[in-house]
Scaffold this motif. Structure first.
Motif, PDB file in Angstrom:
ATOM      1  N   PRO A  17       0.799  -1.228   0.000  1.00 33.53           N
ATOM      2  CA  PRO A  17       0.000   0.000   0.000  1.00 33.53           C
ATOM      3  C   PRO A  17       0.828   1.273   0.000  1.00 33.53           C
ATOM      4  O   PRO A  17       0.480   2.242  -0.685  1.00 33.53           O
ATOM      5  CB  PRO A  17      -0.823  -0.130   1.292  1.00 33.53           C
ATOM      6  CG  PRO A  17      -0.951  -1.600   1.509  1.00 33.53           C
ATOM      7  CD  PRO A  17       0.358  -2.174   1.055  1.00 33.53           C
ATOM      8  N   GLY A  42       0.921  -5.834  -3.469  1.00 31.38           N
ATOM      9  CA  GLY A  42      -0.080  -5.815  -2.409  1.00 31.38           C
ATOM     10  C   GLY A  42       0.498  -5.911  -1.017  1.00 31.38           C
ATOM     11  O   GLY A  42      -0.085  -5.421  -0.064  1.00 31.38           O
ATOM     12  N   THR A  66      -5.648  -3.581  -2.561  1.00 39.09           N
ATOM     13  CA  THR A  66      -4.348  -3.207  -3.130  1.00 39.09           C
ATOM     14  C   THR A  66      -4.307  -3.403  -4.642  1.00 39.09           C
ATOM     15  O   THR A  66      -3.553  -2.724  -5.336  1.00 39.09           O
ATOM     16  CB  THR A  66      -3.207  -3.999  -2.466  1.00 39.09           C
ATOM     17  OG1 THR A  66      -3.505  -5.405  -2.504  1.00 39.09           O
ATOM     18  CG2 THR A  66      -3.045  -3.567  -1.021  1.00 39.09           C
ATOM     19  N   VAL A 293      -3.112  -0.286   6.968  1.00 42.88           N
ATOM     20  CA  VAL A 293      -3.107   0.149   5.575  1.00 42.88           C
ATOM     21  C   VAL A 293      -3.219   1.669   5.484  1.00 42.88           C
ATOM     22  O   VAL A 293      -2.535   2.315   4.684  1.00 42.88           O
ATOM     23  CB  VAL A 293      -4.262  -0.506   4.789  1.00 42.88           C
ATOM     24  CG1 VAL A 293      -4.259  -0.014   3.343  1.00 42.88           C
ATOM     25  CG2 VAL A 293      -4.138  -2.013   4.806  1.00 42.88           C
ATOM     26  N   THR A 297      -0.574   4.108   3.498  1.00 38.45           N
ATOM     27  CA  THR A 297      -0.908   4.981   2.370  1.00 38.45           C
ATOM     28  C   THR A 297      -0.539   6.425   2.673  1.00 38.45           C
ATOM     29  O   THR A 297      -0.076   7.162   1.790  1.00 38.45           O
ATOM     30  CB  THR A 297      -2.394   4.878   2.008  1.00 38.45           C
ATOM     31  OG1 THR A 297      -3.192   5.182   3.158  1.00 38.45           O
ATOM     32  CG2 THR A 297      -2.739   3.480   1.521  1.00 38.45           C
TER      33      THR A 297
END
Length: 547
Positions: A17, A42, A66, A293, A297
């Protein structure tokens, strides 16, 4: 070839991510960016079956989330490559990234190599790995249907994966070393209220014992009272242990090149730049209080902003401006398993979006190949035959034959144009995560196949004894394809090696024979059994020990 063809504004090492988000931001800003990934895009989140706390997405799988990130980045012009990075040369204005597919150059490098599950170190952990000790609920949960389970860990992964494991287990006991969970209270409360889950705070697993049938007892320590007790399952049955006790950062590439903390995590500033100018880091490889995640990001977006500034400065300083490709490319160079439906509405094995990628693979095939389907004519055999017919219909380089001969039907065998077997076969229907490895198997069998470095090739050619490799997998396992591809590639290059892949869901006799409670499981010459994913060098080293 232009000398600047391998020059990028930014190279991202790792396709999780964090890396995919950075690629999206950089590509959207019209910089030339390349994402390098040695295994699959991923990252660790792909083994999570359900993601419900990513803003704006009510519920999805880690892989689906992802995969969307990857497509978004590529739609803006980001480039991707499946290759292993073997060295980083980070001095000067232009960095060099040495990979198994050549050396690439960039004004900045982003390290997003993530982290791997941590082993706890309790007595018996290595001995019972694959025979009762596991690290992936999605991959191995099914093997413990009706069994009791111990889960080690008190974070998000432990809580969420314990909930998933209740689908299979009769009872789940979570051992939390501290006096509370370290995840959100809402998740902890849900776990605590589940009728199948029992939570023991201030408890640690000291060791497990058992037999060749599995784990039968565990020594558990109460670190608050100092007491130790022995855990056994009802009716003295075997039980499983799942470990979700954090991660170890993958920082071998940058050790002694950028500053690390005592635990091995990369130290960065607020913009995610390391102590080396032009070198950034993001995601689980960094120091952070929350590994999710959403934080990965965020890391990627912040790093990308800093890398944009580096690229702009280097354009002016060097006069070199990497040419940005047309932003219409929508798929990586290797086919993605996630794009293949395992149960599509039209009963098609190959989805329309995969056809262009498959055609690209077929065009590179150096020789024709026959897919020989061994089937008893039952439902699963007909499913395999239909799937292979769909594939053969796409190219004149593939033909199909059928036979009822063989053991562990149905399976498809790769046969050369002269009628000789390549020694490669897949038992079952290669859907799910195994579709990609199956297609690569076809390519490797037909030639020229995936690139193999000189050292590995020498070790492959040095195998001078008949070697039978069986790899037992699950179609839901994200760790299996690496071993499958490596084992098949060896068989494609050495006629003394055969590699057969088995979907364990279809062959319980093999699960019983080799006492398989985790995948991937590799059996060499029907005697040496090992568990866990292996890349080519590791697999070759292992084969030397069992010859």
């Amino acid at each position: 070839m232009n000398a600047n063809d391998n020059l990028f504004d930014a190279i991202i090492v790792g396709g999780g991510p964090a890396g995919l988000t950075a690629a999206l931001y950089l590509a959207r800003a019209r910089y030339r960016v390349l994402v390098l990934e040695k295994e699959r895009f991923g990252g660790q989140i792909t083994i999570t079956h359900e993601v419900v706390n990513y803003p704006g997405v009510e519920s999805t799988s880690g892989e689906a989330l992802t995969d969307t990130m990857r497509r978004q980045a590529m739609n803006f012009g980001a480039e991707v490559m499946l290759a292993e990075v073997t060295d980083l040369k980070l001095e000067g204005d232009i960095k060099e990234v040495v990979t198994t597919k050549g050396t690439l150059r960039a004004f900045s490098v982003l390290v997003c190599t993530g982290a791997n599950p941590r082993r706890v170190g309790f007595t018996g952990e290595n001995e019972f790995r694959g025979h009762g000790v596991a690290y992936c609920a999605t991959c191995d949960g099914e093997f413990f249907t009706g069994k009791e389970l111990l889960v080690i860990g008190g974070g998000y992964a432990s809580a969420e994966e314990s909930m998933f494991l209740t689908r299979y287990a009769s009872k789940v006991t979570i051992l939390v070393r501290k006096d509370s969970f370290s995840c959100a209270k809402s998740i902890a409360d849900e776990v605590m209220q589940h009728p199948k889950i029992n939570v023991l705070f201030n408890h640690e697993l000291k060791g497990v014992t058992g037999s060749d049938m599995g784990i039968t007892s565990a020594e558990i320590f109460n670190n608050k009272t100092g007491e130790t007790f022995n855990y056994t399952a009802a009716d003295n049955d075997t039980f499983g242990v799942f470990v979700f006790a954090g991660y170890v950062p993958n920082t071998a590439l940058v050790k002694d090149k950028v500053e690390l903390d005592p635990q091995g995590y990369i130290i960065t500033d607020a913009n995610h730049e390391t102590n080396v100018p032009g070198v950034f880091a993001a995601g689980d490889v960094c120091i952070k209080t929350l590994r999710q995640v959403v934080t990965a990001t965020a890391d990627g977006a912040l790093a990308a902003t800093g890398m944009e500034k580096v690229a702009a400065k280097m354009h002016e300083k060097t006069g070199l401006v990497p040419e940005v490709p047309n932003a219409t490319r929508k798929a990586p160079e290797e086919p993605r398993a996630s794009a293949i439906p395992t149960d599509s509405g039209n009963n098609s094995f190959i989805s329309p979006e995969m056809v262009p990628q498959l055609n690209a693979v077929f065009e590179r095939m150096g020789a024709p190949l026959t897919l020989k389907v061994h089937t008893a004519g039952d439902a699963k055999g007909e499913e395999l035959l239909s799937a292979m017919q769909e594939m053969v219909a796409l190219t004149d380089k593939l033909t199909i034959e059928t036979t009822s001969e063989g053991e562990h039907l149905p399976y498809v065998e790769f046969v050369r144009a002269d009628g000789t077997s390549t020694g490669m076969a897949f038992h079952g229907v290669p859907g799910g995560h195994e579709f990609t490895s199956f297609v690569l198997g076809v390519y490797n069998a037909a030639g020229p196949g995936q690139q193999v470095d000189d050292a590995d090739m020498a070790n492959i050619k040095a195998i001078d004894k008949d070697t039978k490799i069986q790899v037992l997998i699950s179609l839901s396992c994200t760790m299996c394809p690496d071993l499958v591809v490596a084992a098949q590639r060896i068989a494609s290059l050495n006629d003394k090696v055969t590699t057969h892949i088995y979907d364990t869901a279809l062959f319980p006799d093999l699960r019983s024979k080799y006492k398989v409670m985790s995948v991937p499981c590799m059996v060499v010459n029907e005697s040496a059994v090992s568990f866990g994913k292996k890349q080519m060098p590791e697999l070759l080293d292992y084969l030397k020990t069992v010859q």
